[in-house]
Design an enzyme around this catalytic site. Structure first.
Site, PDB file in Angstrom:
ATOM      1  N   HIS A  26       0.825  -1.215   0.000  1.00 13.27           N
ATOM      2  CA  HIS A  26       0.000   0.000   0.000  1.00 13.27           C
ATOM      3  C   HIS A  26       0.854   1.257   0.000  1.00 13.27           C
ATOM      4  O   HIS A  26       0.589   2.204  -0.729  1.00 13.27           O
ATOM      5  CB  HIS A  26      -0.925   0.006   1.225  1.00 13.27           C
ATOM      6  CG  HIS A  26      -1.974  -1.062   1.165  1.00 13.27           C
ATOM      7  ND1 HIS A  26      -3.254  -0.821   0.725  1.00 13.27           N
ATOM      8  CD2 HIS A  26      -1.913  -2.376   1.435  1.00 13.27           C
ATOM      9  CE1 HIS A  26      -3.954  -1.943   0.751  1.00 13.27           C
ATOM     10  NE2 HIS A  26      -3.152  -2.906   1.179  1.00 13.27           N
ATOM     11  N   ASP A  58      -5.981   5.756   1.064  1.00 12.31           N
ATOM     12  CA  ASP A  58      -6.069   4.306   0.875  1.00 12.31           C
ATOM     13  C   ASP A  58      -7.353   3.790   1.504  1.00 12.31           C
ATOM     14  O   ASP A  58      -7.708   4.173   2.616  1.00 12.31           O
ATOM     15  CB  ASP A  58      -4.857   3.632   1.539  1.00 12.31           C
ATOM     16  CG  ASP A  58      -4.738   2.173   1.145  1.00 12.31           C
ATOM     17  OD1 ASP A  58      -5.687   1.405   1.408  1.00 12.31           O
ATOM     18  OD2 ASP A  58      -3.706   1.797   0.566  1.00 12.31           O
ATOM     19  N   TRP A  84      -0.707  -7.175  -6.500  1.00  9.97           N
ATOM     20  CA  TRP A  84      -0.934  -6.366  -7.702  1.00  9.97           C
ATOM     21  C   TRP A  84       0.282  -5.522  -8.074  1.00  9.97           C
ATOM     22  O   TRP A  84       0.593  -5.351  -9.253  1.00  9.97           O
ATOM     23  CB  TRP A  84      -2.185  -5.486  -7.573  1.00  9.97           C
ATOM     24  CG  TRP A  84      -2.392  -4.704  -8.832  1.00  9.97           C
ATOM     25  CD1 TRP A  84      -2.410  -3.354  -8.970  1.00  9.97           C
ATOM     26  CD2 TRP A  84      -2.555  -5.250 -10.162  1.00  9.97           C
ATOM     27  NE1 TRP A  84      -2.572  -3.012 -10.296  1.00  9.97           N
ATOM     28  CE2 TRP A  84      -2.671  -4.158 -11.036  1.00  9.97           C
ATOM     29  CE3 TRP A  84      -2.606  -6.543 -10.684  1.00  9.97           C
ATOM     30  CZ2 TRP A  84      -2.834  -4.320 -12.424  1.00  9.97           C
ATOM     31  CZ3 TRP A  84      -2.772  -6.705 -12.061  1.00  9.97           C
ATOM     32  CH2 TRP A  84      -2.882  -5.605 -12.900  1.00  9.97           C
ATOM     33  N   SER A  97       3.488  -6.227  -7.577  1.00  7.20           N
ATOM     34  CA  SER A  97       4.485  -7.094  -8.204  1.00  7.20           C
ATOM     35  C   SER A  97       4.034  -7.477  -9.615  1.00  7.20           C
ATOM     36  O   SER A  97       4.834  -7.480 -10.553  1.00  7.20           O
ATOM     37  CB  SER A  97       4.694  -8.355  -7.369  1.00  7.20           C
ATOM     38  OG  SER A  97       5.277  -8.007  -6.137  1.00  7.20           O
TER      39      SER A  97
END
Ligand code: UDP
Length: 487
Positions: A25, A117, A372, A374
């Protein structure tokens, strides 16, 4: 009149960015803040005291080059413990101690917008009460968000005879087949009193939400970006891959944490290898693999005969509680010595400079847990992947990589587990070996996968350049926020 007003430079737009804890994040959110700063925005990253040093390092280069970007420390109320802001912090860390400092800051500074976030679950009401436009960052692709939304609405997994009976996710543009065993626990047993996955209001009706920022790019998942916008009705700006803002070696080496290996050693090792000959193996910032799983991986990697860099992160205790020693006692006898002497395998314990490695020409494949970030970093580097999903929405990302984009092979991981518990059924060494051989082989299928991955890597780069779709979406959000302020 038009020419006079056009020549007066507008004051920079002021945007705040409020990352959640944990590598998956924090890292992309810092990159998003940097991308907006590169577009002339005055970007402020809000951080708990413990997160500040890591963020400061990531933006130092931008500040030296004169970009308007800074970190603001949210001062905690007296005696309130600082939330654990480590790169491996848990996804359900409670950050609500930051509520009051955030509210006060927003009222005082009134920025044009805050990008927050979605895991700061408490933040919607606090922000909306200040009148500052709220844009949410979910950290997922449009594909995974759309699939999860269809799961939530239609519940196609109910009434099946077993965990392994296939079902199709309804209404998606492609036929996506899953099994219950691959579903996150919050899909299987939604919390009492509401049919809502974590993330709260973003995915329910939320009239106050200004929109959603997505780290992806249009050409990667065009049907799903359209689906997300048109069928699910989200106002979305698709602005990635944001990792591409890390252009020099230093940026890549300090991203997230300081690496456990110095960049020279790492590059020297990679430089000694043939193009496309190295498999990079990593499971992200959070997952704790069990010793049995690591053992199977080690055997599979050795049997494949392939060069590899393997990032061994945290190791779970065999009963799924706590962490085990990282001394390597779980490895096959003599494994590390054999890999070192033959120079076939480089093992990194701790944190790797992932972008630096992935973008090196010697790297020809990526075994990933399908987080996601990576996934997108693999795509941006143009490398095909071996998918080894574990937790979160990673099984959805696996479908995108293998079944939709055709740029990866599955390792055979078929059971979802919580990030901190032991994998239910470890992928056996034979499967690991077979997947590595299939990906790194010189077969026509492998060559075709590699060609598609390369093609997508080029499209990723074009997307963030002037004239590209992500570049345009960043500008579009800036324009909207300016108009909103004026109105
Ligand atoms: N990462 C890294 N070095 C490591 C492990 C992870 O740089 O040794 C970065 C990686 O590049 C990515 C992020 O940490 O940007 C991990 O995010 P992802 O969504 O892939 O997985 P998560 O950690 O959330 O499971």
């Amino acid at each position: 009149m038009g020419s006079i007003s056009a020549s007066v430079p507008l004051p920079p737009l002021e945007m705040f960015f409020f990352p959640f804890v944990g590598g998956g994040h924090q890292i992309p959110m810092v990159d998003i803040a940097r991308v907006f700063a590169a577009h002339g925005v005055s970007s402020t990253i809000l951080a708990a005291p413990s997160a500040v040093p890591a963020f400061q390092k990531s933006i130092a280069g931008d500040q030296r080059s004169g970009r308007l970007i800074r970190v603001y420390t949210l001062q905690l109320p007296e005696n309130a413990p600082s939330p654990d802001a480590d790169m491996s912090a848990a996804p359900f860390t409670d950050t609500s101690a930051l509520q009051e400092p955030l509210r006060e800051l927003l009222l005082e500074r009134k920025p044009h917008c805050i990008v927050v976030d979605m895991f700061h679950r408490w933040s919607g009401e606090v922000i909306d009460a200040t009148g500052v436009p709220r844009v949410v960052f979910s950290g997922n692709a449009c594909f995974a968000r759309s699939a999860q939304e269809m799961m939530r609405i239609h519940n196609p997994h109910e009434g099946l005879s077993s965990e392994f009976e296939p079902f199709v996710i309804p209404r998606l543009p492609d036929k996506i087949v899953m099994t219950r065993s691959q579903l996150p626990h919050f899909h299987k047993s939604p919390p009492a009193g509401g049919n809502q996955p974590p993330g709260g209001r973003l995915w329910g009706p939320d009239k106050n939400l200004f929109g959603v920022v997505v780290n992806s790019f249009y050409d990667l998942e065009p049907k799903y970006v359209d689906f997300f916008r048109n069928e699910l009705g989200h106002r979305a700006w698709v602005v990635g891959p944001v990792s591409l803002c890390n252009q020099d070696v230093k940026d890549k080496a300090v991203r997230g944490k300081d690496s456990s290996i110095d960049e020279e050693t790492c590059l020297k090792w990679l430089n000694s290898k043939e193009p496309d000959s190295v498999l990079y193996v990593s499971f992200g910032s959070l997952a704790r693999l069990a010793p049995i799983q690591l053992l199977e991986l080690a055997h599979g990697l050795e049997a494949s005969g392939q060069n590899f860099i393997w990032v061994v992160g945290k190791i779970s205790d065999s009963d799924g509680n706590g962490e085990k020693s990282e001394d390597g006692s779980w490895l096959p006898d003599g494994f590390e010595e054999r890999m070192r002497e033959s120079e076939r395998g480089l093992i990194i314990r701790g944190w790797a400079p992932q972008l630096l490695i992935l973008e090196h020409p010697s790297v020809g494949g990526f075994m990933t847990h399908c987080g996601w970030n990576s996934t997108l970093e693999g795509v941006s580097s143009g490398v095909p992947m071996i998918t080894y999903p574990i937790s979160a929405e990673q099984f959805f990302n696996e479908k995108l990589i293998t079944d939709v984009l055709g740029i990866g092979v599955k390792s055979g991981s078929i059971e979802w587990s919580k990030w901190d518990t032991e994998l239910r059924e470890p992928v056996r060494r034979e499967k690991v070996e077979a997947a590595v051989r299939a990906l790194m082989a010189s077969s026509a299928e492998a060559a075709e996968m590699r060609r598609r991955a390369n093609e997508l890597g080029k499209k990723a780069r074009s997307a963030v350049e002037k004239g590209g779709s992500s570049y345009a979406d960043v500008e579009a959000l800036i324009d909207e926020l300016r108009r909103c302020k004026r109105n």
